[in-house]
Scaffold this motif. Structure first.
Motif, PDB file in Angstrom:
ATOM      1  N   GLU A  92       0.612  -1.166  -0.108  1.00 18.96           N
ATOM      2  CA  GLU A  92      -0.155   0.484  -0.442  1.00 18.96           C
ATOM      3  C   GLU A  92       1.137   1.064  -0.155  1.00 18.96           C
ATOM      4  N   ARG A  93       2.389   1.203   1.179  1.00 22.93           N
ATOM      5  CA  ARG A  93       2.870   2.404   0.841  1.00 22.93           C
ATOM      6  C   ARG A  93       3.672   2.789  -0.142  1.00 22.93           C
ATOM      7  N   ARG A  94       4.212   1.684  -1.341  1.00 20.97           N
ATOM      8  CA  ARG A  94       4.332   1.749  -2.004  1.00 20.97           C
ATOM      9  C   ARG A  94       3.239   2.224  -3.527  1.00 20.97           C
ATOM     10  N   GLY A  95       2.765   1.742  -3.145  1.00 19.76           N
ATOM     11  CA  GLY A  95       1.439   2.424  -4.294  1.00 19.76           C
ATOM     12  C   GLY A  95       0.755   1.351  -5.565  1.00 19.76           C
ATOM     13  N   HIS A  96       1.008  -0.169  -5.061  1.00 23.12           N
ATOM     14  CA  HIS A  96       0.871  -1.675  -5.532  1.00 23.12           C
ATOM     15  C   HIS A  96      -0.843  -1.652  -5.675  1.00 23.12           C
ATOM     16  N   TRP A  97      -0.742  -1.411  -4.406  1.00 26.92           N
ATOM     17  CA  TRP A  97      -2.762  -1.861  -4.317  1.00 26.92           C
ATOM     18  C   TRP A  97      -3.605  -0.447  -3.502  1.00 26.92           C
ATOM     19  N   GLY A  98      -4.380  -0.091  -3.576  1.00 29.74           N
ATOM     20  CA  GLY A  98      -5.307   0.628  -2.548  1.00 29.74           C
ATOM     21  C   GLY A  98      -5.073   1.568  -0.911  1.00 29.74           C
ATOM     22  N   ASP A  99      -5.752  -0.370  -0.786  1.00 32.95           N
ATOM     23  CA  ASP A  99      -5.640   0.466   1.043  1.00 32.95           C
ATOM     24  C   ASP A  99      -5.252  -1.936   1.632  1.00 32.95           C
ATOM     25  N   ARG A 100      -5.701  -1.990   2.645  1.00 30.20           N
ATOM     26  CA  ARG A 100      -5.329  -3.109   3.876  1.00 30.20           C
ATOM     27  C   ARG A 100      -6.337  -3.975   3.140  1.00 30.20           C
ATOM     28  N   HIS A 101      -7.943  -3.041   2.439  1.00 28.83           N
ATOM     29  CA  HIS A 101      -8.666  -4.529   2.209  1.00 28.83           C
ATOM     30  C   HIS A 101      -7.955  -4.955   0.366  1.00 28.83           C
ATOM     31  N   VAL A 102      -7.602  -4.465   0.089  1.00 32.36           N
ATOM     32  CA  VAL A 102      -6.826  -4.332  -1.360  1.00 32.36           C
ATOM     33  C   VAL A 102      -8.549  -4.870  -2.500  1.00 32.36           C
ATOM     34  N   ARG A 103      -9.129  -3.926  -2.495  1.00 28.31           N
ATOM     35  CA  ARG A 103     -10.463  -3.458  -3.130  1.00 28.31           C
ATOM     36  C   ARG A 103      -9.975  -3.718  -4.573  1.00 28.31           C
ATOM     37  N   ARG A 104      -9.307  -3.870  -5.198  1.00 27.37           N
ATOM     38  CA  ARG A 104      -9.056  -4.119  -6.762  1.00 27.37           C
ATOM     39  C   ARG A 104      -8.771  -6.036  -7.360  1.00 27.37           C
ATOM     40  N   ARG A 105      -9.768  -6.612  -7.686  1.00 28.36           N
ATOM     41  CA  ARG A 105      -9.425  -7.728  -8.077  1.00 28.36           C
ATOM     42  C   ARG A 105      -8.173  -8.221  -8.171  1.00 28.36           C
ATOM     43  N   GLN A 106      -7.342  -7.175  -9.282  1.00 28.41           N
ATOM     44  CA  GLN A 106      -6.119  -8.463 -10.370  1.00 28.41           C
ATOM     45  C   GLN A 106      -5.272  -7.621  -9.578  1.00 28.41           C
ATOM     46  N   ASP A 107      -5.341  -7.043  -8.086  1.00 24.89           N
ATOM     47  CA  ASP A 107      -4.333  -6.611  -6.917  1.00 24.89           C
ATOM     48  C   ASP A 107      -4.741  -7.748  -6.297  1.00 24.89           C
ATOM     49  N   ARG A 108      -5.439  -8.378  -5.916  1.00 20.92           N
ATOM     50  CA  ARG A 108      -5.802  -9.342  -4.925  1.00 20.92           C
ATOM     51  C   ARG A 108      -4.680 -11.283  -5.719  1.00 20.92           C
ATOM     52  N   LEU A 109      -4.404 -10.792  -6.960  1.00 17.47           N
ATOM     53  CA  LEU A 109      -4.100 -12.178  -7.992  1.00 17.47           C
ATOM     54  C   LEU A 109      -2.462 -11.834  -7.166  1.00 17.47           C
ATOM     55  N   LEU A 110      -2.120 -10.525  -6.826  1.00 14.82           N
ATOM     56  CA  LEU A 110      -0.508 -10.756  -6.305  1.00 14.82           C
ATOM     57  C   LEU A 110      -0.315 -10.558  -4.544  1.00 14.82           C
ATOM     58  N   VAL A 111      -1.908 -10.290  -4.310  1.00 19.63           N
ATOM     59  CA  VAL A 111      -0.984 -10.193  -2.534  1.00 19.63           C
ATOM     60  C   VAL A 111      -2.219 -11.774  -2.417  1.00 19.63           C
ATOM     61  N   ILE A 112      -2.776 -12.283  -2.805  1.00 14.93           N
ATOM     62  CA  ILE A 112      -3.088 -13.310  -1.767  1.00 14.93           C
ATOM     63  C   ILE A 112      -1.491 -14.122  -2.525  1.00 14.93           C
ATOM     64  N   PRO A 113      -1.306 -14.938  -3.447  1.00 16.64           N
ATOM     65  CA  PRO A 113       0.041 -15.858  -3.395  1.00 16.64           C
ATOM     66  C   PRO A 113       1.556 -15.538  -2.299  1.00 16.64           C
ATOM     67  N   GLY A 114       1.268 -14.122  -1.822  1.00 12.76           N
ATOM     68  CA  GLY A 114       2.269 -13.292  -0.627  1.00 12.76           C
ATOM     69  C   GLY A 114       1.684 -14.081  -0.028  1.00 12.76           C
ATOM     70  N   ILE A 115       0.864 -13.721   0.820  1.00 16.33           N
ATOM     71  CA  ILE A 115       0.234 -14.635   1.735  1.00 16.33           C
ATOM     72  C   ILE A 115      -0.323 -16.238   2.412  1.00 16.33           C
ATOM     73  N   MET A 116       0.159 -16.467   0.694  1.00 15.27           N
ATOM     74  CA  MET A 116      -0.380 -17.772   0.953  1.00 15.27           C
ATOM     75  C   MET A 116       1.638 -18.329   1.216  1.00 15.27           C
ATOM     76  N   LEU A 117       2.782 -18.168   0.705  1.00 17.47           N
ATOM     77  CA  LEU A 117       3.888 -18.351   0.917  1.00 17.47           C
ATOM     78  C   LEU A 117       4.145 -18.372   2.839  1.00 17.47           C
ATOM     79  N   SER A 118       3.346 -16.742   3.429  1.00 15.50           N
ATOM     80  CA  SER A 118       4.126 -16.797   4.597  1.00 15.50           C
ATOM     81  C   SER A 118       2.842 -17.995   5.502  1.00 15.50           C
ATOM     82  N   VAL A 119       1.981 -18.138   5.045  1.00 19.55           N
ATOM     83  CA  VAL A 119       0.960 -19.626   5.546  1.00 19.55           C
ATOM     84  C   VAL A 119       1.137 -20.892   5.459  1.00 19.55           C
ATOM     85  N   ALA A 120       2.190 -21.132   4.428  1.00 24.82           N
ATOM     86  CA  ALA A 120       2.656 -22.423   3.938  1.00 24.82           C
ATOM     87  C   ALA A 120       4.184 -22.434   4.550  1.00 24.82           C
TER      88      ALA A 120
END
Length: 205
Positions: free
Chosen positions: A73-101
């Motif tokens: 968010e600070r770098r302008g990659h997506w809007g806010d912590r709720h990541v409203r845009r669907r295309q942004d979620r395609l970047l965020v979710i894999p990153g979260i998956m790595l942490s969970v794994a």
């Protein structure tokens, strides 16, 4: 001659968002559900030692993801912590998956309670399904996480935990009221969270 004044409907695009809906969305966001369910499941699995694993799980599955989102968010990659845009979620979710794994791997190496491993594995499975759906359609992560959390707590503590399900409905209402999701998206998220968490958690616990 001055033409008669005519009333115009308010501009809904610039109307202020419902304050209560914003409080619900922010207060019952996925991070808070994850922290709550990991600590409660840790206590159920192994009391104080389990709570320690709950804290580890909360860090990898709740804290690290929000730090990652805030970094983007600070770098302008997506809007806010709720990541409203669907295309942004395609970047965020894999990153979260790595942490969970990474959390699952750590728990396996250090012999965490199996119930805790099942919990985090169910979270990862839900993320996989959410990511697959997100490639074509925006589904509510808020309701998926809250619904899945309550279903797993019900398996651990008993069906009385499902009495908290109105909170899931409240979360869904807030997402629609804020126009971040449609009714269909929150309903599908609710069903998806429960349908994914239940079989994975029961199979692995």
């Amino acid at each position: 001659m001055t033409p008669p004044a005519t009333s115009t409907p308010p501009d809904t695009d610039t109307a202020p968002e419902p304050r209560f809906a914003r409080l619900v969305t922010d207060g019952l966001e996925p991070r808070n559900w994850i922290i709550a369910v990991t600590l409660l499941m840790g206590w159920h699995a192994d009391r104080l030692a389990g709570v320690g694993w709950g804290l580890v799980s909360a860090f990898f599955c709740g804290v690290v993801p929000i730090l990652f989102i805030k970094w983007g968010e600070r770098r302008g990659h997506w809007g806010d912590r709720h990541v409203r845009r669907r295309q942004d979620r395609l970047l965020v979710i894999p990153g979260i998956m790595l942490s969970v794994a990474a959390c699952i791997a750590l728990m396996k190496v250090f012999d965490a309670p199996q119930e805790m491993i099942a919990l985090i594995a169910a979270m990862l499975a839900a993320l996989v399904v959410i990511l697959a759906v997100t490639t074509v359609w925006k589904v509510s992560v808020h309701t998926a996480v809250s619904s899945g959390a309550l279903v797993m707590l019900a398996f651990a503590y008993g069906p009385w935990a499902l009495a908290a399900y109105p909170l899931v409905a409240l979360v869904g209402w807030s997402r629609v009221a804020l126009r971040d999701h449609t009714l269909a998206q929150v309903l599908v998220g609710t069903a998806l969270g429960a349908a994914t968490a239940a079989p994975v958690f029961t199979l692995l616990r």
